[in-house]
Design a protein around this motif. Structure first.
Motif, PDB file in Angstrom:
ATOM      1  N   ALA A  23       0.797  -1.251   0.072  1.00  0.00           N
ATOM      2  CA  ALA A  23      -0.193   0.074   0.099  1.00  0.00           C
ATOM      3  C   ALA A  23       0.962   1.410  -0.043  1.00  0.00           C
ATOM      4  CB  ALA A  23      -0.854   0.052   1.159  1.00  0.00           C
ATOM      5  N   GLN A  24       2.047   1.256   0.878  1.00  0.00           N
ATOM      6  CA  GLN A  24       2.647   2.356   0.854  1.00  0.00           C
ATOM      7  C   GLN A  24       3.584   2.497  -0.510  1.00  0.00           C
ATOM      8  OE1 GLN A  24       3.281   4.469   3.279  1.00  0.00           O
ATOM      9  NE2 GLN A  24       2.817   3.682   5.140  1.00  0.00           N
ATOM     10  N   LYS A  25       4.065   1.456  -1.146  1.00  0.00           N
ATOM     11  CA  LYS A  25       4.458   1.721  -2.429  1.00  0.00           C
ATOM     12  C   LYS A  25       3.601   2.199  -3.473  1.00  0.00           C
ATOM     13  CE  LYS A  25       7.460  -0.736  -5.733  1.00  0.00           C
ATOM     14  NZ  LYS A  25       8.860  -1.206  -5.673  1.00  0.00           N
ATOM     15  N   VAL A  26       2.420   1.835  -3.571  1.00  0.00           N
ATOM     16  CA  VAL A  26       1.355   2.325  -4.362  1.00  0.00           C
ATOM     17  C   VAL A  26       1.325   3.823  -4.307  1.00  0.00           C
ATOM     18  CG1 VAL A  26      -0.946   1.959  -5.314  1.00  0.00           C
ATOM     19  CG2 VAL A  26       0.224  -0.246  -4.675  1.00  0.00           C
ATOM     20  N   ILE A  27       1.140   4.089  -2.927  1.00  0.00           N
ATOM     21  CA  ILE A  27       0.854   5.455  -2.415  1.00  0.00           C
ATOM     22  C   ILE A  27       1.911   6.536  -3.018  1.00  0.00           C
ATOM     23  CG2 ILE A  27       0.644   6.978  -0.743  1.00  0.00           C
ATOM     24  CD1 ILE A  27      -1.402   4.846   0.739  1.00  0.00           C
ATOM     25  N   GLU A  28       3.108   5.927  -3.005  1.00  0.00           N
ATOM     26  CA  GLU A  28       4.267   7.009  -3.371  1.00  0.00           C
ATOM     27  C   GLU A  28       3.997   7.194  -4.832  1.00  0.00           C
ATOM     28  OE1 GLU A  28       7.959   4.853  -2.987  1.00  0.00           O
ATOM     29  OE2 GLU A  28       7.683   4.434  -0.921  1.00  0.00           O
ATOM     30  N   ARG A  29       3.485   6.312  -5.677  1.00  0.00           N
ATOM     31  CA  ARG A  29       3.457   6.586  -7.229  1.00  0.00           C
ATOM     32  C   ARG A  29       2.149   7.641  -7.453  1.00  0.00           C
ATOM     33  NH1 ARG A  29       4.501   4.170 -12.100  1.00  0.00           N
ATOM     34  NH2 ARG A  29       6.582   3.367 -10.868  1.00  0.00           N
ATOM     35  N   GLY A  33       1.018  11.764  -8.946  1.00  0.00           N
ATOM     36  CA  GLY A  33       0.061  12.052  -9.910  1.00  0.00           C
ATOM     37  C   GLY A  33      -0.285  11.186 -10.923  1.00  0.00           C
ATOM     38  N   TYR A  34      -0.113  10.036 -10.352  1.00  0.00           N
ATOM     39  CA  TYR A  34      -0.996   8.931 -11.212  1.00  0.00           C
ATOM     40  C   TYR A  34      -2.458   8.497 -10.827  1.00  0.00           C
ATOM     41  CZ  TYR A  34       3.365   8.072 -13.807  1.00  0.00           C
ATOM     42  OH  TYR A  34       4.667   8.471 -14.508  1.00  0.00           O
ATOM     43  N   ASP A  35      -3.102   7.868 -11.809  1.00  0.00           N
ATOM     44  CA  ASP A  35      -4.275   7.340 -11.211  1.00  0.00           C
ATOM     45  C   ASP A  35      -3.749   5.655 -11.347  1.00  0.00           C
ATOM     46  OD1 ASP A  35      -6.050   9.219 -10.996  1.00  0.00           O
ATOM     47  OD2 ASP A  35      -7.055   9.183 -13.140  1.00  0.00           O
ATOM     48  N   ILE A  36      -4.406   5.104 -10.313  1.00  0.00           N
ATOM     49  CA  ILE A  36      -3.668   3.705 -10.102  1.00  0.00           C
ATOM     50  C   ILE A  36      -4.628   2.466 -10.186  1.00  0.00           C
ATOM     51  CG2 ILE A  36      -1.925   2.269  -8.920  1.00  0.00           C
ATOM     52  CD1 ILE A  36      -0.493   4.628  -8.084  1.00  0.00           C
ATOM     53  N   VAL A  37      -4.595   1.386 -10.943  1.00  0.00           N
ATOM     54  CA  VAL A  37      -5.127   0.347 -10.727  1.00  0.00           C
ATOM     55  C   VAL A  37      -4.304  -0.838 -10.247  1.00  0.00           C
ATOM     56  CG1 VAL A  37      -6.669  -1.520 -12.018  1.00  0.00           C
ATOM     57  CG2 VAL A  37      -6.723   0.709 -12.824  1.00  0.00           C
ATOM     58  N   VAL A  38      -4.747  -1.344  -9.225  1.00  0.00           N
ATOM     59  CA  VAL A  38      -3.714  -2.222  -8.446  1.00  0.00           C
ATOM     60  C   VAL A  38      -4.473  -3.812  -8.803  1.00  0.00           C
ATOM     61  CG1 VAL A  38      -2.383  -3.101  -6.625  1.00  0.00           C
ATOM     62  CG2 VAL A  38      -2.954  -0.692  -6.822  1.00  0.00           C
ATOM     63  N   VAL A  39      -3.498  -4.654  -9.362  1.00  0.00           N
ATOM     64  CA  VAL A  39      -3.964  -6.059  -9.513  1.00  0.00           C
ATOM     65  C   VAL A  39      -3.247  -6.827  -8.359  1.00  0.00           C
ATOM     66  CG1 VAL A  39      -4.126  -8.018 -11.005  1.00  0.00           C
ATOM     67  CG2 VAL A  39      -4.417  -5.879 -11.626  1.00  0.00           C
ATOM     68  N   VAL A  40      -3.992  -7.649  -7.781  1.00  0.00           N
ATOM     69  CA  VAL A  40      -3.188  -8.820  -6.608  1.00  0.00           C
ATOM     70  C   VAL A  40      -3.764  -9.899  -6.798  1.00  0.00           C
ATOM     71  CG1 VAL A  40      -2.483  -7.185  -4.750  1.00  0.00           C
ATOM     72  CG2 VAL A  40      -4.834  -7.816  -4.835  1.00  0.00           C
ATOM     73  N   SER A  41      -2.603 -10.960  -6.466  1.00  0.00           N
ATOM     74  CA  SER A  41      -2.666 -12.454  -6.447  1.00  0.00           C
ATOM     75  C   SER A  41      -3.180 -12.592  -5.056  1.00  0.00           C
ATOM     76  CB  SER A  41      -1.506 -13.053  -6.639  1.00  0.00           C
ATOM     77  OG  SER A  41      -1.016 -12.820  -7.970  1.00  0.00           O
ATOM     78  N   ALA A  42      -3.729 -14.053  -4.893  1.00  0.00           N
ATOM     79  CA  ALA A  42      -3.874 -14.442  -3.653  1.00  0.00           C
ATOM     80  C   ALA A  42      -2.703 -14.461  -2.709  1.00  0.00           C
ATOM     81  CB  ALA A  42      -4.366 -15.920  -3.671  1.00  0.00           C
ATOM     82  N   MET A  43      -2.929 -14.334  -1.398  1.00  0.00           N
ATOM     83  CA  MET A  43      -1.763 -14.143  -0.389  1.00  0.00           C
ATOM     84  C   MET A  43      -0.973 -15.694  -0.295  1.00  0.00           C
ATOM     85  SD  MET A  43      -3.645 -12.444   2.723  1.00  0.00           S
ATOM     86  CE  MET A  43      -2.454 -12.472   3.910  1.00  0.00           C
ATOM     87  N   GLY A  44       0.465 -15.483  -0.567  1.00  0.00           N
ATOM     88  CA  GLY A  44       1.290 -16.489  -0.423  1.00  0.00           C
ATOM     89  C   GLY A  44       0.557 -17.674  -1.284  1.00  0.00           C
ATOM     90  N   LYS A  45       0.580 -18.957  -0.539  1.00  0.00           N
ATOM     91  CA  LYS A  45       0.446 -20.246  -1.511  1.00  0.00           C
ATOM     92  C   LYS A  45      -1.135 -20.569  -1.101  1.00  0.00           C
ATOM     93  CE  LYS A  45       4.707 -21.729  -2.122  1.00  0.00           C
ATOM     94  NZ  LYS A  45       4.980 -21.165  -3.529  1.00  0.00           N
TER      95      LYS A  45
END
Ligand code: ADP
Ligand code: ASP
Ligand code: MG
Length: 401
Positions: A23-29, A33-45
């Protein structure tokens, strides 16, 4: 505002702390001045765990129910990540594949994206939200939840980028694309850039860092894909259209695929009708044949060997039963302790002698290979799995990868 899609893989969101760090890393971007779409996978295994739970219930679970089950992993991570953004004071919304408009078709667990109705994603971006989309899943015409095949969150991310006409950043647990899986050969070199074709070939031959179809979509829509490490700032690898300045050595990478089953059918009476029968039956049972080899006829008989994915073993067994009933005197054996090693490089189109070089290395180090196949930009060898690590190490060293 410019839009960007950022995807974070399973290990990168493997714990609550890691989700907070993402979340911190995305917020830096976002602050840039970017609009951001974040795609995530399932946690770990999580996905592996869900699949083994299904197999504990039944050996051959319904693929529709499997999709229903394994798509839940991503739903957990999108909700948690969205909460993390909100906790840090940023407006955010999580969307399942369906809510993000991802339409798919095909066989359950192996669906293909046909289109994305991007309106909902755009609407939330316009209203200032960080949009968190579940990777790996979509919805088919019947309204059933589908999944896109293992590693499919990459495909979700690149497909969204294609629709939004923006760059895609894939964040993972290694610093980028290497000449060889750095976990198998720690001396592997990180590539600054790689062309779509080479990356597609490497991915399809076992370089799991990118999903093959994701790269295919990137290539089709000319979407630059930047692969880098999630937790860290090291410079990654840009996957883009090939250009002459990228041309270097004949071989760019070495890949390994373990999911291989070698089937040998001995003592087949040599008529082209019999050979056709074998492969016709395999095709009818949806067995995807990879490498084929056949001995020269001896006393009117031949031995045929082929490789396929270990996932198709169930089907191969069914075909073997039928073949035994129809082809008198044949003997069928299976060997799953096989690895496929491939050298990949667009430079091979112009340079000859690559196969000879590899044959010599195998011979110098006493590594026997079973089968060889080539494409325009790769050469693949099957070897006994027990020689895999040794083969990777000597090839990488001798070919300076
Ligand atoms: P994610 O969960 O982020 O999608 P994956 O496990 O799917 O991550 O992909 C990253 C893994 O790919 C790395 O941990 C690495 O072991 C493996 N890998 C295989 N081949 C390569 C390669 N050529 N370069 C980089 N990583 C590779
Ligand atoms: N969670 C899915 C898998 O493990 C999709 C992905 O990670 O890309 O295959
Ligand atoms: Mg992956």
């Amino acid at each position: 505002m410019p839009v960007i899609v950022q995807k974070f893989g399973g290990t990168s969101v493997g714990s609550i702390d890691k989700i907070k760090a993402v979340a911190q890393k995305v917020i830096e971007r976002k602050k840039m001045g970017y609009d951001i779409v974040v795609v995530v996978s399932a946690m770990g295994k999580t996905t592996d765990m869900l699949i083994s739970m299904a197999r504990e219930i039944t050996a051959n679970p319904s693929k529709r129910e499997l999709d229903m089950l394994i798509s839940t992993g991503e739903q957990v991570s999108i909700a948690l990540l969205s909460m993390a953004f909100q906790g840090l004071g940023y407006d955010s919304i999580s969307l399942t594949g369906f809510q993000a408009g991802i339409k798919t078709e095909g066989l359950h667990t192996k669906n293909l994206i046909t289109d994305i109705d991007i309106r909902n994603v755009r609407k939330h971006l316009k209203e200032g939200r960080i949009v968190v989309v579940a990777g790996f899943q979509g919805i088919n015409e019947k309204g059933d939840i589908t999944t896109l095949g293992r590693g499919g969150s990459d495909t979700t991310a690149v497909a969204l980028s294609a629709k939004l006409k923006c760059t895609c950043e894939i964040y993972t647990d290694v610093e980028g694309v290497y000449s060889v899986d750095p976990r198998m050969y720690p001396g592997a070199k990180k590539l600054d850039t790689i062309g779509y074709e080479e990356m597609m070939e490497m991915a399809s031959l076992g370089a799991g860092v990118m999903e093959t179809r994701a790269v295919e979509i990137g290539c089709k829509y000319n979407i630059p894909i930047y692969v880098a490490i999630s937790h860290g700032n090291a410079k990654g690898t840009l996957i883009k259209e090939y250009d002459e300045t990228m041309e270097g050595k004949a071989i760019t990478g070495l890949t390994v695929s373990d999911n291989v089953l070698m089937v040998t059918i001995n003592n087949v009476e040599y008529t082209s009708k019999n050979i056709a029968l074998v492969f016709d039956k395999m095709a009818k049972h949806n067995v995807n044949i990879d490498m084929i080899s056949q001995t020269a006829p001896y006393a009117g008989h031949v031995n045929i060997s082929f490789t396929a994915s270990i996932d198709d073993e169930y089907m191969i067994d069914a075909v073997a039963k039928e073949l035994k009933a129809e082809l008198v005197g044949i003997e069928i054996c299976k060997d799953s302790s096989i690895s496929k090693l491939s050298v990949v490089g667009i430079g091979m189109m112009k340079q000859s002698g690559v196969a000879a070089k590899v044959f010599n290395i195998f011979s110098d180090y006493g590594i026997d290979f079973k089968q060889v196949t080539t494409s325009e930009i790769s050469i693949s060898y099957t070897i006994s799995a027990e020689n895999k690590q040794k083969a990777v190490t000597v090839l990488a060293k001798e070919l300076e990868l």
